[in-house]
Design a protein around this motif. Sequence first.
Motif, PDB file in Angstrom:
ATOM      1  N   ASN A 299       0.840  -1.484   0.002  1.00  0.00           N
ATOM      2  CA  ASN A 299       0.070   0.005   0.083  1.00  0.00           C
ATOM      3  C   ASN A 299       0.993   1.153  -0.016  1.00  0.00           C
ATOM      4  O   ASN A 299       0.854   2.118   0.942  1.00  0.00           O
ATOM      5  N   LEU A 300       1.812   1.295  -1.031  1.00  0.00           N
ATOM      6  CA  LEU A 300       2.719   2.433  -1.088  1.00  0.00           C
ATOM      7  C   LEU A 300       2.291   3.400  -1.897  1.00  0.00           C
ATOM      8  O   LEU A 300       1.695   3.080  -3.219  1.00  0.00           O
ATOM      9  N   VAL A 301       2.613   4.568  -1.850  1.00  0.00           N
ATOM     10  CA  VAL A 301       2.246   5.758  -2.683  1.00  0.00           C
ATOM     11  C   VAL A 301       3.855   6.454  -3.053  1.00  0.00           C
ATOM     12  O   VAL A 301       4.268   6.918  -1.921  1.00  0.00           O
TER      13      VAL A 301
ATOM     14  N   ILE B  99      10.496   2.358   1.065  1.00  0.00           N
ATOM     15  CA  ILE B  99      10.604   2.469   2.648  1.00  0.00           C
ATOM     16  C   ILE B  99      11.941   2.232   3.378  1.00  0.00           C
ATOM     17  O   ILE B  99      11.979   2.048   4.465  1.00  0.00           O
ATOM     18  N   ALA B 100      13.095   1.898   2.601  1.00  0.00           N
ATOM     19  CA  ALA B 100      14.153   1.538   3.011  1.00  0.00           C
ATOM     20  C   ALA B 100      14.745   2.515   4.166  1.00  0.00           C
ATOM     21  O   ALA B 100      15.066   1.825   5.170  1.00  0.00           O
ATOM     22  N   PRO B 101      14.802   3.500   4.112  1.00  0.00           N
ATOM     23  CA  PRO B 101      15.287   4.303   5.106  1.00  0.00           C
ATOM     24  C   PRO B 101      14.380   4.201   6.659  1.00  0.00           C
ATOM     25  O   PRO B 101      14.943   3.882   7.571  1.00  0.00           O
ATOM     26  N   ALA B 102      13.229   4.211   6.354  1.00  0.00           N
ATOM     27  CA  ALA B 102      12.401   3.977   7.591  1.00  0.00           C
ATOM     28  C   ALA B 102      12.760   2.466   8.092  1.00  0.00           C
ATOM     29  O   ALA B 102      12.782   2.165   9.134  1.00  0.00           O
ATOM     30  N   ALA B 103      12.679   1.591   7.053  1.00  0.00           N
ATOM     31  CA  ALA B 103      12.891   0.172   7.614  1.00  0.00           C
ATOM     32  C   ALA B 103      14.467  -0.131   8.348  1.00  0.00           C
ATOM     33  O   ALA B 103      14.442  -0.623   9.407  1.00  0.00           O
ATOM     34  N   GLU B 104      15.297   0.611   7.947  1.00  0.00           N
ATOM     35  CA  GLU B 104      16.849   0.570   8.636  1.00  0.00           C
ATOM     36  C   GLU B 104      16.766   1.308   9.956  1.00  0.00           C
ATOM     37  O   GLU B 104      17.142   0.685  10.851  1.00  0.00           O
ATOM     38  N   THR B 105      15.857   2.341  10.239  1.00  0.00           N
ATOM     39  CA  THR B 105      15.710   2.879  11.392  1.00  0.00           C
ATOM     40  C   THR B 105      15.076   1.961  12.270  1.00  0.00           C
ATOM     41  O   THR B 105      15.361   2.046  13.392  1.00  0.00           O
ATOM     42  N   VAL B 106      13.759   1.645  11.747  1.00  0.00           N
ATOM     43  CA  VAL B 106      13.148   0.554  12.674  1.00  0.00           C
ATOM     44  C   VAL B 106      13.939  -0.841  13.084  1.00  0.00           C
ATOM     45  O   VAL B 106      13.937  -1.152  14.235  1.00  0.00           O
ATOM     46  N   SER B 107      14.677  -1.263  12.185  1.00  0.00           N
ATOM     47  CA  SER B 107      15.619  -2.359  12.379  1.00  0.00           C
ATOM     48  C   SER B 107      16.379  -2.324  13.361  1.00  0.00           C
ATOM     49  O   SER B 107      16.966  -3.113  14.109  1.00  0.00           O
TER      50      SER B 107
ATOM     51  N   GLN C 248       7.592  -4.804  13.172  1.00  0.00           N
ATOM     52  CA  GLN C 248       6.730  -4.844  11.880  1.00  0.00           C
ATOM     53  C   GLN C 248       5.466  -3.983  12.147  1.00  0.00           C
ATOM     54  O   GLN C 248       5.177  -3.355  11.184  1.00  0.00           O
ATOM     55  N   THR C 249       4.853  -4.021  13.242  1.00  0.00           N
ATOM     56  CA  THR C 249       3.558  -3.100  13.391  1.00  0.00           C
ATOM     57  C   THR C 249       3.937  -1.634  13.279  1.00  0.00           C
ATOM     58  O   THR C 249       3.441  -0.905  12.462  1.00  0.00           O
ATOM     59  N   ALA C 250       5.250  -1.232  13.774  1.00  0.00           N
ATOM     60  CA  ALA C 250       5.672   0.075  13.576  1.00  0.00           C
ATOM     61  C   ALA C 250       5.862   0.457  11.990  1.00  0.00           C
ATOM     62  O   ALA C 250       5.526   1.605  11.758  1.00  0.00           O
ATOM     63  N   LEU C 251       6.538  -0.468  11.462  1.00  0.00           N
ATOM     64  CA  LEU C 251       6.978  -0.088   9.808  1.00  0.00           C
ATOM     65  C   LEU C 251       5.493   0.025   9.164  1.00  0.00           C
ATOM     66  O   LEU C 251       5.343   0.731   8.145  1.00  0.00           O
ATOM     67  N   GLU C 252       4.641  -0.987   9.540  1.00  0.00           N
ATOM     68  CA  GLU C 252       3.227  -0.917   8.842  1.00  0.00           C
ATOM     69  C   GLU C 252       2.829   0.340   8.983  1.00  0.00           C
ATOM     70  O   GLU C 252       1.990   1.059   8.000  1.00  0.00           O
ATOM     71  N   ARG C 253       2.751   1.015  10.016  1.00  0.00           N
ATOM     72  CA  ARG C 253       2.037   2.212  10.326  1.00  0.00           C
ATOM     73  C   ARG C 253       3.116   3.279   9.829  1.00  0.00           C
ATOM     74  O   ARG C 253       2.360   4.509   9.376  1.00  0.00           O
ATOM     75  N   ILE C 254       4.312   3.262   9.888  1.00  0.00           N
ATOM     76  CA  ILE C 254       5.108   4.460   9.197  1.00  0.00           C
ATOM     77  C   ILE C 254       4.863   4.384   7.841  1.00  0.00           C
ATOM     78  O   ILE C 254       4.892   5.623   7.143  1.00  0.00           O
ATOM     79  N   SER C 255       4.670   3.233   7.257  1.00  0.00           N
ATOM     80  CA  SER C 255       4.740   3.457   5.636  1.00  0.00           C
ATOM     81  C   SER C 255       3.370   3.947   5.293  1.00  0.00           C
ATOM     82  O   SER C 255       3.442   4.484   4.293  1.00  0.00           O
TER      83      SER C 255
END
Length: 214
Positions: A70-72, A135-143, A154-161
């Motif tokens: 669900n990315l724009v 969403i790689a930058p956000a994924a790296e931060t969350v990871s 997982q939930t955090a990145l789903e909502r950040i996305s």
Amino acid sequence: MPHLPDHLLAGYRNFMNGRYPTESGRYRELAREGQAPETMIVACCDSRSAPEAIFDAGPGELFVLRNVGNLVPPYEPDGEFHSTSAALEFAVQSLKVKNIVVMGHGRCGGIRAALDTNAAPLSPGDFIGKWMSLIAPAAETVSASTFMTATERQTALERISIRYSLANLRTFPCVSILEGKGRLSLHGAWFDISTGELWVMNKETGDFERPVLE
Ligand SMILES: [Zn+2]
């Protein structure tokens, strides 16, 4: 001889015996007048998060765009093939939808793949890795947050996305102009597959909250 998988033909038979007769007038009206949905939904392709089912929507009510995660993407008028941007442009400029809802969901495989860079890719092809790199930058931060559990990440990145896609929506001039004029509203939501709960984004805080249903 025309052929479809049996379960699809069985479903279609149910549709023609059940839903279609009760909504045939609506279908005929939509065929005659054209569609005029007020709401666009950007949702994941995941077979468990179908917007028409979650929002109990009939024909003509929702203009639905589904893609992995669900990315724009950001506004990039570069002459390349942009299916998500094309659908967005059509919804906003031609259909003049009043609402756009970005709806993410729990247990999203695309989001999991973005978080788990050590794992084998989601598919052996050329496209999902590139698509989810949005969403790689956000994924790296969350990871990097070792205090969170895997489920929390997982939930955090789903909502950040979802917030990321909403921010990208506003990079499209047609969206930001109409939102500024009060003719278009942007919304975020997250669907919990196992409980059926829909969490809705608070516009002021960006937090996801369960709406009070009457
Ligand atoms: Zn998904």
